[in-house]
Design an enzyme around this catalytic site. Structure first.
Site, short mmCIF file in Angstrom:
data_model
loop_
_atom_site.label_atom_id
_atom_site.label_comp_id
_atom_site.label_asym_id
_atom_site.label_seq_id
_atom_site.Cartn_x
_atom_site.Cartn_y
_atom_site.Cartn_z
N LYS A 210 -10.31 -4.48 -1.47
CA LYS A 210 -9.86 -5.81 -1.03
C LYS A 210 -10.84 -6.47 -0.08
CE LYS A 210 -5.19 -5.97 -2.38
NZ LYS A 210 -3.77 -5.85 -2.08
N ARG A 244 -2.18 2.35 -4.29
CA ARG A 244 -2.63 1.61 -5.48
C ARG A 244 -4.15 1.51 -5.43
NH1 ARG A 244 -3.63 -3.64 -6.98
NH2 ARG A 244 -2.75 -4.31 -8.97
#
Ligand code: HH2
Length: 263
Positions: A210, A244
């Site tokens: 991210k 995840r």
């Protein structure tokens, strides 16, 4: 939880699993899924619409078609839970019929009809926090107390789910790293992640590749493995039960170490 994005425009792996015309590339999907399962993924998360800031919305019929195609391909071949990353009630029902084992909704069942549709499937659901909507959520995220507000939001969505017939035994929660959050907000949530354990259901985290990892390391999306691993280990140490990730093998090793230390 290994990420399989059936999208043209996801921020780190967009287009990898689609053919030119936008259909799912069956061979590419099978290869990627096979690799993830052999590397130790227990869940495969199928998403057919990118939620990155500024991504194009996908018509629900296209989203449903990609998800059902992928489930019908994967379910008979792999002994793992197939999760569906969607907010669309129309997708929930079709996905459940095609063998999905988990609904992962970044909008925490806030779309009209989503609570009832998810309840009717009988499946477990991950409720994620997001401030704003994907197109604009990173414009000016603001909180007085990010950890307290995220926890209160998740508690309220758990209550709404319970009212719709989805009890806590069917729920997971996720603070939604990067979804309407500045770098400081993301770091505060990771530092104080253990506060979410008071909600009494498993915590899922998505930190892989991210932008916060990019901001902290100065690296592009494809070069964020080491930073993502550090974040995953910190999250597991602080109580996360599901991670995840786009990079299963390395993340599984990190999770094993962090889990052993957590005890
Ligand atoms: N992050 C993304 C998508 N779905 N679901 C949960 N529960 N938690 C997350 O943090 C999360 C999520 C965004 O990552 P990715 O799927 O890689 O990108 P894109 O939204 O561009 O497809």
């Amino acid at each position: 939880m290994g990420v399989l994005n059936l999208t043209p425009d996801s921020f780190s792996d967009g287009g990898d699993l689609l053919c030119g015309a936008g259909a799912v590339d069956a061979d590419a999907l099978l290869r990627r899924a096979d690799a993830m399962v052999s590397e130790g993924a227990a869940i495969l998360d199928l998403g057919a619409e990118s939620t990155r800031p500024g991504a194009e919305p996908v018509p629900v019929a296209v989203e449903r078609e990609r998800i059902v195609f992928a489930l019908e391909l994967l379910k008979p071949r792999f002994d793992v839970v197939c999760s569906v990353d969607s907010s669309a009630p129309e997708v929930f029902e079709a996905a459940a019929e095609a063998g999905a084992g988990l609904l992962n909704d970044v909008r925490a069942l806030r779309r009209p009809g989503a609570l009832a549709a998810a309840a009717a499937t009988g499946l477990p659901v991950c409720l994620m926090h997001m401030q704003g909507e994907p197109g604009t959520m990173q414009d000016r995220p603001a909180y007085d107390d990010v950890v307290g507000e995220v926890a209160a939001f998740l508690r309220a969505r758990m209550a709404a789910a319970q009212d719709a017939g989805i009890g806590p035994d069917r729920l997971l929660v996720d603070p939604g790293f990067g979804f309407g959050k500045s770098l400081d907000h993301n770091c505060a949530l990771l530092r104080e992640l253990a506060a979410l354990e008071t909600l009494g259901v498993p915590v899922l985290v998505g930190l892989s590749r991210k932008r916060m990892i990019g901001a902290l390391t100065g690296r592009e999306a494809g070069e964020r493995l080491a930073g993502s691993i550090a974040a995953a280990a910190l999250a597991v140490r602080a109580g996360a039960r599901v991670v995840r990730t786009h990079d299963v093998a390395a993340t599984v090793d990190a999770v094993r170490v962090a889990e052993a230390v957590r005890g």
